[in-house]
Design a protein around this motif. Structure first.
Motif, short mmCIF file in Angstrom:
data_model
loop_
_atom_site.label_atom_id
_atom_site.label_comp_id
_atom_site.label_asym_id
_atom_site.label_seq_id
_atom_site.Cartn_x
_atom_site.Cartn_y
_atom_site.Cartn_z
N GLN A 64 7.88 13.44 -24.54
CA GLN A 64 7.37 12.78 -23.35
C GLN A 64 8.38 11.81 -22.78
O GLN A 64 9.41 11.53 -23.41
N PHE A 69 5.83 16.45 -8.30
CA PHE A 69 5.54 17.87 -8.49
C PHE A 69 4.06 18.15 -8.27
O PHE A 69 3.68 19.19 -7.77
N GLU A 124 8.43 17.10 -21.62
CA GLU A 124 7.10 17.60 -21.98
C GLU A 124 7.15 19.08 -22.37
O GLU A 124 6.43 19.52 -23.27
N ALA A 125 8.04 19.83 -21.73
CA ALA A 125 8.18 21.24 -22.08
C ALA A 125 8.76 21.41 -23.48
O ALA A 125 8.65 22.48 -24.08
N ALA A 133 11.14 12.99 -12.30
CA ALA A 133 10.13 14.03 -12.47
C ALA A 133 10.70 15.22 -13.24
O ALA A 133 10.02 15.83 -14.07
N LEU A 134 11.97 15.54 -12.98
CA LEU A 134 12.61 16.66 -13.68
C LEU A 134 12.77 16.37 -15.16
O LEU A 134 12.53 17.23 -16.01
N HIS A 179 20.79 15.56 -16.79
CA HIS A 179 19.60 14.72 -16.57
C HIS A 179 19.99 13.24 -16.61
O HIS A 179 19.56 12.44 -15.79
N GLU A 231 10.98 14.30 -16.94
CA GLU A 231 9.65 14.30 -17.55
C GLU A 231 9.20 15.74 -17.85
O GLU A 231 8.68 16.03 -18.93
N GLN A 232 9.46 16.61 -16.89
CA GLN A 232 9.10 18.01 -17.08
C GLN A 232 9.82 18.62 -18.29
O GLN A 232 9.21 19.30 -19.11
N THR A 233 11.12 18.34 -18.40
CA THR A 233 11.89 18.87 -19.53
C THR A 233 11.38 18.30 -20.86
O THR A 233 11.19 19.04 -21.83
#
Lengths: 122, 180
Positions: free
Chosen positions: B87, B59, B82-83, B75-76, B7, B78-80
Motif C-alpha cells: 500500500q 483514477f 496495491e497490485a 496515483a500510479l 516511480h 499507489e496502483q503499483t
C-alpha cells in the motif's frame, strides 16, 4: 597576452566555455513529468549530461520541469538562447546527443526533432 | 512505469515543482520480510486534505478527459503498490511538505524491478541543483548513501554540479547506488 594564454583562451572559446564566466549562454529545459518519464525522459537527460561532460561544455545550464503539456511528443526539451526558444520532441538518447553537438556546438538546429515550427504556406 | 526508480523520479519531481529545498529518498529491500519500501519526503509547499484526496482519486473519479494532471504519479505508485500486495500512504501539510511512503511484496510476480536508481538520482540532483538531495538505499544489512550537499562541499563555491567537473563528482559519489 602571452601566446600560451591566447591558445588557452581560443581553446576555451572553441569548446564553448564562457569567457565572461557569468550567465550561461545556453539553457536546456527537460520535461520530466509523468508522461515524459514514461516515454524515456530520464535516459534523454542522462545522454544530454554525458555529452555535455564529454565535450567539456561549461556554458550550458540544464533544468528539469514538470510536464510542458505536450504529452503526445514526449520526451520533450526546450533549448533557449538569447530570447530564442526551440522545442524538440519525440527524443531518444541519440537525438539528445545530436542536439548538443549540432545545435549547441555547431549552431545548427536538428530539424528532424523540432516541434511546432511555423507551417509553411501551401 | 516499468521501474520502481521511475516511480521515484516521478514522485520526486512533484517535490521539485512544489518548491522543495530538501528532498529525502529512502529505499529498503528487506528480503527477510519480503518487503520493498520506498519513502520520498520533501519540504515543499504541501497539499491540504482536499487537494490530496483529488490527487489520489484521479483514477476513480477523473474520467473527464484530463489526461495527465499534476500528481498523477502518486496515483500510479499507489496502483503499483496495491497490485503488489502492499500500500501507499501520503502525509502532507500545506507549507510544510509531503511524505510519500509505499511498500510492496518483493516476491510479487507483478512487482516492477528496482531499475536504475543511480540515473534517477543523477537526473534529479543535476537537473535541480538547488535542491538538497539525500538518498539512503538499504538491502538486507547493507547501506549506500548519497547526498548532494556533500558533493557541493567537495566542489567548493563557484563550481556547479552541472559543470563537467561537477558531473564527474556526482558520478563518483553515486558509485555505491544500484543501477539495475
Amino acid at each position: 597576452m602571452k601566446l600560451s594564454e591566447l591558445q588557452e583562451w581560443r581553446e576555451r572559446a572553441a569548446r564553448g566555455i564562457s569567457v565572461r564566466g557569468e550567465q550561461k549562454d545556453w539553457r536546456i529545459v527537460v520535461s520530466m513529468g509523468t508522461s515524459g518519464i514514461a516515454a524515456g525522459a530520464r535516459e534523454v537527460m542522462r545522454a544530454l549530461m554525458d555529452e555535455i561532460e564529454r565535450q567539456e561544455l561549461e556554458n550550458v545550464e540544464v533544468a528539469l520541469t514538470g510536464s510542458l503539456g505536450m504529452d503526445d511528443v514526449e520526451p520533450v526539451l526546450r533549448v533557449e538562447r538569447a530570447g530564442e526558444t526551440i522545442v524538440y520532441g519525440n527524443l531518444d538518447p541519440d537525438a539528445a546527443r545530436r542536439i548538443v553537438t549540432e545545435h549547441i556546438r555547431q549552431g545548427r538546429k536538428v530539424e528532424r526533432y523540432v516541434i511546432g515550427l511555423p507551417k509553411e504556406k501551401e | 512505469m516499468d521501474e520502481i526508480a521511475l516511480h521515484i523520479l516521478d514522485i520526486a519531481m512533484n517535490a521539485v515543482t512544489a518548491g522543495a529545498r530538501r528532498l529525502e529518498i529512502a529505499v529498503h529491500e528487506d528480503h527477510e520480510r519480503d518487503r520493498l519500501e520506498v519513502r520520498v519526503a520533501d519540504d515543499g509547499k504541501g497539499m491540504d486534505a482536499e487537494q490530496l484526496r483529488r490527487v489520489l482519486e484521479q483514477f476513480a473519479s477523473d474520467k473527464s478527459g484530463r489526461r495527465h494532471p499534476i500528481g498523477l504519479g502518486l496515483a500510479l505508485l499507489e496502483q503499483t503498490a496495491e497490485a503488489c500486495g502492499g500500500q501507499m500512504r501520503v502525509a502532507s501539510r500545506p507549507g510544510r511538505g509531503t511524505e510519500v511512503a509505499a511498500w510492496m511484496r518483493l516476491s510479487h510476480v507483478d512487482r516492477p524491478p528496482l531499475g536504475d536508481l543511480k540515473d534517477t538520482v543523477f537526473a534529479l540532483c543535476v537537473g535541480a541543483p538547488d535542491v538538497d538531495m539525500a538518498l539512503t538505499y538499504r538491502r538486507n544489512g547493507w547501506t549506500a548513501r548519497f547526498g548532494s550537499a556533500a558533493v557541493r562541499r567537495e566542489l567548493g563555491p563557484g563550481q556547479s554540479l552541472q559543470s563537467p567537473v561537477g558531473l564527474r563528482a556526482v558520478r563518483r559519489a553515486l558509485l555505491g547506488v544500484p543501477d539495475s
